[in-house]
Write a protein that holds these residues in place. Structure first.
Motif, PDB file in Angstrom:
ATOM      1  N   ARG A  14       0.836  -1.207   0.000  1.00 42.58           N
ATOM      2  CA  ARG A  14       0.000   0.000   0.000  1.00 42.58           C
ATOM      3  C   ARG A  14       0.872   1.259   0.000  1.00 42.58           C
ATOM      4  O   ARG A  14       0.557   2.252  -0.666  1.00 42.58           O
ATOM      5  CB  ARG A  14      -0.912   0.016   1.229  1.00 42.58           C
ATOM      6  N   ASP A  18       0.697   4.175  -2.751  1.00 37.88           N
ATOM      7  CA  ASP A  18       0.368   5.538  -2.317  1.00 37.88           C
ATOM      8  C   ASP A  18       1.486   6.531  -2.627  1.00 37.88           C
ATOM      9  O   ASP A  18       1.241   7.732  -2.747  1.00 37.88           O
ATOM     10  CB  ASP A  18       0.067   5.569  -0.817  1.00 37.88           C
ATOM     11  N   PRO A  24      -3.150  10.147  -3.379  1.00 32.73           N
ATOM     12  CA  PRO A  24      -3.603   8.816  -2.940  1.00 32.73           C
ATOM     13  C   PRO A  24      -4.993   8.487  -3.473  1.00 32.73           C
ATOM     14  O   PRO A  24      -5.914   9.300  -3.377  1.00 32.73           O
ATOM     15  CB  PRO A  24      -3.614   8.940  -1.411  1.00 32.73           C
TER      16      PRO A  24
END
Length: 358
Positions: A14, A18, A24
């Protein structure tokens, strides 16, 4: 002093997503797919290799009655020949997106072995029996079909394929899918009964009445958690084989794209088998086959949107298609590739020298 916190693999992945040069979440569903594929392959730079569409074909005894279908049963074999000769929609989309297409005779009421066409012979029988009068197949035949599906996927994986979508062909198979979904979910038959390949209003009502009669005859309300017996009562050889293919593809950590209404019914059957056999998942927190799959599109077939909503999943495409053949999966494949590509090729804020919002 407490030990420093160590990120889980999912948190690492993640963070990488991001930290690409974008706000994001700005790539929406592509970010979700990239995360899902990374978790399946358990690497931060996943790859798609030799993607395939496999079309399973089989005939249904009920189709001989004309009670649930607009087209005659012979169309199944004719379409299989069309696939083999490269003339169907799925051939067009596979060529466009550089996908390998495999066509499997799971149980068509036709002998392809004497013809110069490329069809995988996995025939369990020359079509199922008419489930209006008797079970569609035996328990042994259902188990054979599941194992055939597993073995076909196993071979493709051994040849280097790690991304796969499944399609189907079989006049009358929307009826089988309707009965399977109704039994597994407990929702009424009418909720999933659609026009298939083009029924008019009168034919649709006749289909609903016929399927309700079949549902009651085989007491399908008692078989929702007995997937093999359920298949034997009202399944199709191509649906059973596809269920086995799903099981093996997930077992081998392949990227799996789910096509339309019939393909989703096969997935739910496979999911019940997965649940009953308590197959372990390699991904922490993933407990069903549904977790491992990417849903390609919402079919225009009446019950598909309802079952997707029931499962709580959101497909990638909504093109008002209802053709089957794996066409939705083939069209969604470039989006899956795009998700992998951005994860692997897009610069991070640090590598690009771009200031993050912080």
């Amino acid at each position: 002093m407490a030990a420093p916190y160590k990120l889980t693999f999912e948190e690492q992945l993640r963070h990488i997503i991001d930290n690409k040069t974008k706000p994001p979440g700005a790539l929406g569903r592509l970010e979700e797919i990239a995360l899902q594929i990374g978790l399946i392959q358990q690497i931060t730079n996943p790859a798609i290799q030799h993607p395939h569409i496999v079309v399973f074909a089989g005939d249904h005894g009920i189709a001989k009655t004309g009670l649930v279908n607009a087209y005659p049963q012979e169309v199944t074999a004719q379409m299989v020949l069309n696939f083999a000769q490269g003339g169907a929609a799925i051939n067009v989309f596979c060529r466009q997106n550089k996908l390998t297409l495999k066509v499997v005779d799971a149980g068509v009421n036709f002998d392809f072995t004497s013809m110069p066409v490329k069809v995988i012979n996995a025939k369990i029988g020359f079509g199922t029996k008419n489930y209006l009068n008797e079970p569609a197949m035996t328990i042994v035949e259902a188990e054979q079909a599941i194992e055939k599906g597993r073995s076909i996927v196993r071979q493709l994986a051994a040849d280097g394929c790690n991304c796969i979508g499944f399609g189907e062909m079989g006049i009358g198979n929307t009826s089988s899918a309707t009965l399977l979904l109704s039994a597994i979910t407990g929702l009424p038959v009418v909720e999933f009964t659609g026009r298939g390949a083009g029924l008019n209003d009168d034919q649709l009502q006749k289909k609903i009445d016929t399927l309700q009669q079949v549902y009651e005859k085989h007491a399908l309300n008692t078989l929702g958690q007995q997937p093999i017996e359920l298949l034997s009562k009202v399944g199709g050889f191509e649906i059973a084989m596809m269920a086995g293919a799903y099981l093996e593809a997930v077992h081998l950590k392949m990227i799996v794209l789910v096509d339309g209404f019939i393909a989703t019914s096969a997935l739910l059957v496979a999911n019940e088998i997965f649940r009953l056999t308590k197959q372990p998942s390699a991904i922490p927190g993933w407990t069903t086959l549904i977790d491992h799959c990417i849903f390609a599109h919402t079919s225009q077939e009446a019950g598909h949107e309802k079952i997707l909503r029931h499962l709580g999943v959101t497909p990638l495409l909504h093109l008002a298609m209802r053709l089957g053949e794996g066409t939705g999966a083939a069209l969604a494949m470039p989006m899956v590739q795009a998700a992998v590509n951005f994860l692997n090729e897009m610069a991070s804020f640090e590598s690009a020298g771009v200031s993050n919002k912080e």
